[in-house]
Design an enzyme around this catalytic site. Structure first.
Site, short mmCIF file in Angstrom:
data_model
loop_
_atom_site.label_atom_id
_atom_site.label_comp_id
_atom_site.label_asym_id
_atom_site.label_seq_id
_atom_site.Cartn_x
_atom_site.Cartn_y
_atom_site.Cartn_z
N GLU A 13 19.02 60.21 -26.05
CA GLU A 13 20.08 59.37 -27.22
C GLU A 13 20.84 58.71 -26.36
OE1 GLU A 13 22.47 61.62 -29.18
OE2 GLU A 13 23.16 60.24 -30.70
N GLU A 67 20.55 66.67 -38.17
CA GLU A 67 20.80 65.19 -38.88
C GLU A 67 19.98 64.61 -38.84
OE1 GLU A 67 23.63 62.74 -35.85
OE2 GLU A 67 23.66 61.21 -37.52
#
Ligand code: BGC
Length: 898
Positions: free
Chosen positions: A766, A491
């Site tokens: 996260e 990502e």
């Protein structure tokens, strides 16, 4: 002013003179660099001194010895500004080197300060017409849609006289490393970094004077796919995002002692001197940002960047297109290795694998020193966590994160570090190592944008110190040219919402003024004509996110981040540059909301990753997503009105101020009951309404109480995702619920900030529970251990736990307002403001709270301590003592004897 000015020179020196955001001073991309400086006391006492006037002196620094420099002075400008002051002198030309000095007056002194130490700055190539180089790449076929083996490029040239000054202006389609006469130029990693390449490609200018000599010389370059055409993006990603061919774009300009200038450029065909560029494959057999690098040392090409190397078997080069008007000078510092960490343990896993634990999750790669036989193959696999004692690579998704080195068999030993990849890792599994791993054989090299550290925090609770360290490490890991979401999986995108939330924390910890201004240029370039801000910038195609759709929290970065840069750095220029982009965003939301002023349509990620959301549905938060959208609409409209005010756009200031009022009213009507309860009875809903100042009087008080009750009902556990995480503590302290805010901060149950610390985190995660209480990795598809959004609480720790906040743009005024939690005995924060170092440190002693405050010269501070009237103080050191609330028994026990 008290009485007559003091007749003699003030005990003040002007220091830290800098152009634009400090670095780089070589290859500046503007003809009118803004200047900043700080004033520091030279004596033991702090003089009454506030700059009221200044003068700038600029002299040219000619390349050729014997040329007479020209000097220009501004005369007294009458300006008290010392931060990002507009260039006062005539425009600089391309390649112009000047020496700048400043002196200043205060109304208390008749005499100015002495001239500051000189700052030398030099422009790069400012105009498209300055570029004669064109991009060149290997003249062999490259199959689209695949990874490509990196190339080497080289060219020789002759210099007919000694060199007095040489500059290399360089960039690439792809990523590059340049060598001159066998020595690497600079230490930049993954140059030229990542921008919205279609619109902007950055270049840097290097001083290569010491690399060159009269006679035969050579330039060499390593060239790999990088972001330009390597696989990038989630769900398998795409190749060839910007083009199918990599190329180097280099312009070497050499001033000789006899006054001549020799220019060597990338170009197809023969140069005037008969030299040509040639290309070949080198020892890197594969290089991918996600997958890692393979290097076969048996294929090394020693001496390829030295003169006299035989390149007769090499291929030629081809030229490619690049509009020189899209070439821009870098504004922030380069990415480089900033430190090395040795492994803390060597583990043997249950399956028998050798795994090195570096004790710290980080972004970078390892360097190895190895001795063995030709053909021995060392494989290095990276991961952030272990599960069941083995490397856990599931969170990496489709990033292979594996480097391979094949030994040449050099009996003296071999050293290698990959060039064109980085990984997010704490653990490295080593296979194929010849012999025994020894000390120093493998070290982790931490790689990120080499920003200047400017902010520190510490307190009496080691767990909070670790949390703060984790925030710093996640920032380090993700401020890698682009502010990315994470450094490890496939990502690593510039998610706009993440940095919107983390911006204030980032700008305290490091000087991100140039870094984020550069990225905001990309935001403006990528914004759609209707004002839509992509979910991430640079924008690349991806299944769901393309074409981009307008979403609150993420798109609001266009307004809120420039405002942060103005608040923290006094940068009005960035407001002006981003003004059209910010307006386009608010205008779009105004159209989407329509006459109701409620933004209640479209794709909204809302309070992303609310801990109550199921692992696979991160947007399924407790707070209604359209409540979040309308709250942000009100906040961005209000912020835009303030920006317009600063810029002198009076009509806009009035228009957006009215809009903000209307949205605020609509928000209250739709989402707040008369008793202060909200339509979503959840922490984030109250946090937004309070922190964005959407409520008045009794409703505000009631909402504050309800938020405090909710936190208590949740057992002091945090219940916000990205949309509320940076606001909830401010919402509590802003309504007088200091103790609840501290309880929230120091809770250790899941989810909470200290839960992560208790679980051994060395970066912020996260998800609140990226690692579940049973020690297994969260089953959610996206589970990173290195994301910064949840670390945005640190800004509140700086401003409220320690008590150091800006009260005017660029910290021209400080707000010192610590709200000491009863479970702490001490806390402090320190920040290098644009005016110099500021600090607040408090500790408890014998029933008193002792607060030390350091205010930079030219700055005033509003000091607001519990139980004491607010006072204003000037520069210098101040100590305050106020009666203290008793510490909790645990904290009291930890108190140092007085
Ligand atoms: C990223 C985030 C981002 C989010 C938005 C994730 O995959 O890692 O941090 O903001 O997507 O959908």
């Amino acid at each position: 002013m008290n009485g007559l000015p003091v007749p003699h020179r003030p005990d003040v020196t002007l220091t830290d003179l800098r152009a634009e955001h400090g670095r780089p001073a070589l290859g500046l991309g503007t003809a009118r660099p803004r200047l900043s400086w700080t004033a520091r006391p030279t004596g033991a006492t702090v003089p009454a001194w506030r700059q009221t006037d200044h003068e700038v002196r600029v002299s040219t620094v000619p390349a050729v010895p014997g040329t007479v420099p020209r000097t220009w002075t501004s005369g007294r400008t009458g300006s008290g500004d010392n931060v990002l002051v507009p260039w006062p002198a005539p425009d600089l030309a391309s390649r112009e080197r000047v020496r700048v000095q400043v002196r200043a007056w205060s109304e208390d002194h008749a005499e100015p300060t002495a001239w500051s130490a000189p700052l030398e700055v030099e422009t790069g190539l400012l105009h498209p017409g300055d570029w004669t180089a064109v991009p060149v790449g290997p003249d062999w076929d490259a199959e689209p849609g695949t990874d490509h083996r990196p190339a080497l490029l080289r060219r020789e040239f002759h210099l007919p006289a000694p060199v007095v000054r040489a500059r290399l202006h360089v960039t690439a389609h792809g990523v590059h490393e340049v060598e001159v006469n066998g020595a690497r130029v600079g230490d930049e990693v993954l140059a030229p970094g990542w921008t919205s390449y279609h619109h902007r490609l950055r270049h840097r200018t290097h001083d290569v004077t010491a690399h060159l000599r009269e006679g035969a010389n050579a330039l060499g370059a390593w060239l790999a796919d990088g972001w330009y055409r390597g696989r990038y993006g989630t769900h398998g990603g795409n190749h060839d995002l910007y083009g199918t061919r990599t190329a180097l774009l280099a312009q070497l300009e050499v001033d000789l002692a006899d006054g001549r200038r020799v220019v060597v450029t990338t170009h197809p065909g023969e140069g005037a001197d008969g030299g040509t560029w040639r290309a070949a494959h080198g020892p890197i057999t594969a290089a991918s940002l996600y997958d890692g690098e393979d290097f076969d040392a048996r294929l090394a090409v020693p001496g390829f960047s030295r003169a006299g190397f035989d390149d007769s078997a090499w291929a030629g080069v081809r030229a490619y297109e690049r509009d020189p008007a899209t070439l821009v000078a870098a504004q922030g510092p380069p990415v480089r290795c900033t430190r090395e960490l040795p492994p803390v343990t060597v583990l043997t896993t249950p399956s028998g694998a050798t795994v090195l634990d570096f004790g710290q999750n980080l972004a970078g790669r390892v360097r190895i020193r190895v001795r063995g036989s030709a053909g021995d193959r060392v494989r290095l696999r990276h991961a952030e966590v272990l599960q069941d004692g083995e490397l856990c690579t599931r969170p990496l998704q489709r990033a292979r994160a594996t480097d391979t080195y094949v030994l040449s068999g050099d009996p003296a030993g071999e050293e290698w570090e990959p060039r064109f990849t980085t990984h997010g890792f704490r653990y490295v599994e080593v296979t194929g190592w010849p012999g025994r791993l020894g000390e120093g054989d493998v070290v982790a090299r931490v790689v990120h944008s080499d920003l200047e550290r400017t902010g520190w925090f510490t307190c009496s609770d080691e767990r909070l110190n670790r949390l703060h360290e984790n925030v710093v490490w996640s920032m380090r890991s993700n401020f890698a040219d682009v502010p990315t979401d994470c450094p490890q999986r496939d990502e690593r995108l510039g998610w706009t919402g993440d940095v919107q939330v983390f911006g204030p924390t980032a700008s305290f910890l490091y000087d991100v003024g140039g870094f984020l201004a550069s990225w905001l240029d990309d935001v403006a370039c990528e914004q759609l004509p209707d004002g839509t801000v992509p979910w991430y910038v640079p924008m690349i195609p991806a299944e769901f996110w393309d074409p981009p759709q307008p979403g609150a929290v993420w798109g609001d970065v266009a307004v809120l981040l420039p405002a942060v840069l103005h608040e923290r750095y006094g940068d009005t220029g960035v407001l002006r540059r981003q003004y059209a982009s910010a307006r386009a965003w608010v205008d779009l939301v105004e159209r989407l909301a329509g006459p109701t002023r409620l933004w209640d349509t479209g794709v909204q990620l809302g309070d992303w990753l609310d801990p109550a959301a199921p692992p696979e549905e991160p947007a399924a938060a407790r707070t209604d997503r359209y409540l979040v959208a309308t709250a942000y609409f009100a906040h961005s409209a209000r912020t835009l009105a303030r920006i317009a005010q600063v810029l002198g756009e009076e009509a806009d200031a009035a228009r957006y101020g009215r809009l903000a009022d209307e949205v605020r009213e609509a928000f209250v009507r739709a989402h707040v009951h008369p008793d202060g309860r909200m339509s979503s009875d959840a922490q984030t809903a109250y946090a937004l309404a309070l922190a964005f100042d959407l409520l008045d009087g009794p409703q505000r008080e009631a909402a504050g109480r309800r938020l405090a009750d909710l936190v208590a009902e949740d057992g002091n556990r945090v219940a916000t995702g990205f949309a509320g995480v940076n606001l909830v503590a401010d919402a509590l302290t802003g309504t007088g619920h200091d103790a609840t805010a501290h309880a929230l901060l120091t809770e250790t149950g899941c989810p909470s900030w200290l839960y992560q610390v208790a679980m051994g985190a060395t970066t912020t995660w996260e998800r609140w529970d990226s690692l579940l209480p049973d020690g297994t990795v969260n089953p959610g598809h996206m589970t990173s251990f290195n994301h910064y959004a949840l670390g945005s609480i640190a800004d509140w720790m700086h401003r409220t736990v320690a008590g150091l906040a800006p009260a005017a743009p660029g910290y021209r005024r400080l707000l010192v307002r610590p709200r000491p939690g009863a479970d702490l005995t001490a806390a402090s924060a320190r920040h290098e403001t644009p005016h110099g170092p500021a600090a607040v440190a408090w500790h408890r002693r014998g029933g008193e709270l002792l607060v030390d405050v350091d205010v930079p010269l030219g700055v005033t501070a509003t000091v607001d301590l519990p139980g004491r009237p607010v006072v204003e103080v000037g520069a210098g050191h101040h100590r305050f003592a106020v009666p203290d609330v008793p510490a909790t028994p645990a904290a009291a026990a930890a108190l140092q004897p007085a």
